[in-house]
Each structure stands twice: as structure tokens, then as C-alpha cells.
Design an enzyme around this catalytic site. Structure first.
Site, PDB file in Angstrom:
ATOM      1  N   LYS A  14       0.835  -1.208   0.000  1.00  0.00           N
ATOM      2  CA  LYS A  14       0.000   0.000   0.000  1.00  0.00           C
ATOM      3  C   LYS A  14       0.870   1.258   0.000  1.00  0.00           C
ATOM      4  O   LYS A  14       0.591   2.231  -0.702  1.00  0.00           O
ATOM      5  CB  LYS A  14      -0.931  -0.006   1.218  1.00  0.00           C
ATOM      6  N   GLN A  51      -4.658  -1.561   9.579  1.00  0.00           N
ATOM      7  CA  GLN A  51      -4.612  -2.901   8.985  1.00  0.00           C
ATOM      8  C   GLN A  51      -5.217  -3.921   9.941  1.00  0.00           C
ATOM      9  O   GLN A  51      -4.889  -3.967  11.126  1.00  0.00           O
ATOM     10  CB  GLN A  51      -3.146  -3.262   8.649  1.00  0.00           C
ATOM     11  N   ASP A  69     -11.145   2.936   4.055  1.00  0.00           N
ATOM     12  CA  ASP A  69     -11.483   1.513   3.956  1.00  0.00           C
ATOM     13  C   ASP A  69     -12.984   1.325   3.712  1.00  0.00           C
ATOM     14  O   ASP A  69     -13.417   0.259   3.275  1.00  0.00           O
ATOM     15  CB  ASP A  69     -11.144   0.809   5.287  1.00  0.00           C
TER      16      ASP A  69
HETATM   17  N1  GUN Z   1      -6.949  -6.803   6.124  1.00  0.00           N
HETATM   18  C1  GUN Z   1      -7.246  -7.520   5.016  1.00  0.00           C
HETATM   19  N2  GUN Z   1      -7.865  -6.747   4.092  1.00  0.00           N
HETATM   20  C2  GUN Z   1      -7.961  -5.514   4.631  1.00  0.00           C
HETATM   21  C3  GUN Z   1      -8.504  -4.285   4.150  1.00  0.00           C
HETATM   22  O1  GUN Z   1      -9.035  -4.173   3.041  1.00  0.00           O
HETATM   23  N3  GUN Z   1      -8.394  -3.233   5.002  1.00  0.00           N
HETATM   24  C4  GUN Z   1      -7.829  -3.336   6.246  1.00  0.00           C
HETATM   25  N4  GUN Z   1      -7.790  -2.253   7.007  1.00  0.00           N
HETATM   26  N5  GUN Z   1      -7.325  -4.459   6.719  1.00  0.00           N
HETATM   27  C5  GUN Z   1      -7.397  -5.542   5.908  1.00  0.00           C
END
Ligand code: GUN
Length: 286
Positions: A53, A97, A120
Site C-alpha cells: 500500500k 490494517q 477503507d
Molecule cells: N486486512 C485484510 N484486508 C484488509 C482491508 O481491506 N483493510 C484493512 N484495514 N485491513 C485488511
């Protein structure tokens, strides 16, 4: 029939090129989009996702900050860090995350993020807005799936979309998003009896369970569009989806590979949501 491959990687690359130009333009107007990513602990998969990311942000010119905490951080300390980012002018999007350690409530964390920085799309306000078809942040994986369908020119209205999986991150929001786009939606899950009876009816089949080999050729209609959200390691340590790719590709019309399908699109939609957050913030200043 041999299915056409939907390369999320290629669609993501094109979208990132477009976003780079948009970010440059925003910077000329004095808006510098910024994303803060919080990582708690050292889960190797999470570390790898977060690294991706941050790298993506660099590629399109988005400012990013990686904020790491040990998994011993208390819930209140983490919430305090989020509140600080809610107030930070250089930050337009906040992503924490998941998964988080057991002593920290996902719900409290998500609800502490300011809705206008919820890139998100997991905050109940964002989800409620999506449910009532209002402009908001759409969770990145469902949004990425819809973008891929657009890229292959696959209309959604009137189609029967069958979703396998009802997670808060993918299955549930994907169902709502497709409903907003006038599809007929069926959601299946672990308690669904005779899963195949439903999946075989799908014009568009979205599989988001996390079980390798769950869907075989016998579960798919001839010519269907098959979107595989699964990310599993097989016995040889290879990354595989939930769909038996080799056999389903002989029956489907379109299919996404794993890796290189949904994953790159999820990452790309996070960038898009961050740009959206920066634009909204600017508009609301006026
Ligand atoms: N863990 C796995 N996929 C995601 C996501 O799309 N966002 C976040 N914040 N954590 C994740």
C-alpha cells in the site's frame, strides 16, 4: 470454452496512470493527498500488504505515513493515535490494517476513524450511506471488483450476481454494491445448503471464502464471469484462490487469476478513496 483472463494487474496499472495525473493536478491546486497506514504487530501477511500500500502511494504521488506499534499497545493508546490522525491536516485517509490483536476491538477502532477519512469504507456511517445509495467510501475489494467488470465491458444491471461469503469486508458490502447497480443478488455462506445449486445460476460469481478449491467446474454456469477473491497457500506454499482455476477456466466466459486478479484492484481502490477524501476535504473547506 476457454475463459478470457481478467487481469486486475493490468487494469490497476491503467488506473494508477490516470490517478497519477489526477494527483498532479490536485497538487497544482494546493491539495496533496495523504494516507496514514497503522500496523499493529508483526503479522507477516499484514506487513506485506501494508508495504504494498505504501509503495502504491509513492507510485501515484500520494503522501503516505506508516505508523507501527508493537502488539502490546493498549486499545486506548491506539484509539488516541487515531484521534490524532483525525486532526492531522496532511492526512486525508486513515487505514488500520486488520486483523488486530485480540485485546483490541476492531469495532471501536473502526468507529474512532473520522468518517471523512474512512478510506477503507468500514465505518458504520460509510456502510449506512452505501446501503442507502449515497455517495461515500466503498470498501476497496468490492469497489475493485466492479471496476474490473467495467474494464471488460460487463454490464451488471439485471444480472444474477451470486456471492459466496458474507464477511463485513467483502461479501456483505459487495452484495449491497451490486444491488445498488441493479443486479439481482444472492449471498451464500457456510450454512447455505446445496451451495452448487446457487452458484450454477450465477451470471457473475464472486467467491470470497478463503478455502482453496471450493468452487469447481461443476459449480459454474457455462460462460459465467468468475471473480476469485480467495488468497490461500496450497501444500506447496503457492498462492491460490478459492476457485479451481484450471478446470473453471475451461467453462467460464471470464475469470480472474490469483495472484494478479482482485488483489491489485483492492490496492488501487484504496488510492482512489484517498484521492476522493482529499477532494472532499477541500470542497468542504469552501
Ligand atoms: N486486512 C485484510 N484486508 C484488509 C482491508 O481491506 N483493510 C484493512 N484495514 N485491513 C485488511
Amino acid at each position: 470454452m476457454t475463459a478470457q483472463l481478467i487481469s486486475g494487474k493490468a487494469v490497476a496499472k491503467t488506473k494508477k496512470e490516470e490517478m497519477k495525473a489526477v494527483v498532479e493536478n490536485l497538487k497544482e491546486q494546493g491539495i496533496h493527498p495523504g494516507l496514514a497506514v497503522i500496523l499493529v504487530g508483526e503479522n507477516p501477511a499484514s506487513m506485506s500488504y501494508v508495504k504494498g500500500k505504501i509503495k502504491d502511494c509513492g507510485e501515484v504521488g500520494i503522501h503516505s505515513e506508516l505508523i507501527r506499534f508493537p502488539d502490546t499497545i493498549s486499545e486506548s493508546e491506539l484509539l488516541q493515535a487515531i484521534r490524532k490522525l483525525n486532526e492531522a491536516n496532511a492526512i486525508h485517509g486513515i487505514l488500520v490494517q486488520l486483523p488486530l490483536p485480540d485485546h483490541i476491538s476492531d469495532r471501536k477502532v473502526i468507529e474512532t476513524i473520522a468518517p471523512e477519512k474512512d478510506v477503507d469504507g468500514f465505518h458504520p456511517i460509510s456502510l449506512g450511506k452505501m446501503m442507502t445509495n449515497q455517495e461515500t467510501f466503498v470498501p476497496c475489494t468490492p469497489a475493485g471488483i466492479v471496476e474490473m467488470l467495467k474494464a471488460i465491458g460487463c454490464p451488471v444491471a439485471g444480472k444474477h450476481v451470486v456471492i459466496v461469503g458474507r464477511s463485513n469486508i467483502v461479501g456483505k458490502p459487495a452484495g449491497q454494491l451490486f444491488l445498488n447497480l441493479d443486479a439481482t443478488v444472492t449471498t451464500c455462506h457456510s450454512k447455505t445448503k446445496n451451495l452448487s445449486q446457487y452458484t450454477k445460476q450465477a451470471d457473475i460469481l464472486v467467491v470470497a471464502v478463503g478455502r482453496a478449491g471450493l468452487i469447481g467446474a461443476e459449480d459454474v454456469k457455462e460462460g459465467a464471469v468468475v471473480i476469485d477473491v480467495g488468497m490461500n497457500r496450497n501444500d506447496q506454499g503457492k498462492l491460490v484462490g478459492d476457485v479451481k482455476f484450471d478446470e473453471v477456466k475451461e467453462k467460464a466466459g471470464f475469470i480472474t487469476p490469483v495472484p494478479g486478479g482482485v488483489g491489485p484492484m483492492t490496492r488501487t481502490m484504496l488510492l482512489e478513496n484517498t484521492i476522493k477524501a482529499a477532494k472532499w476535504l477541500k470542497q468542504n473547506e469552501r
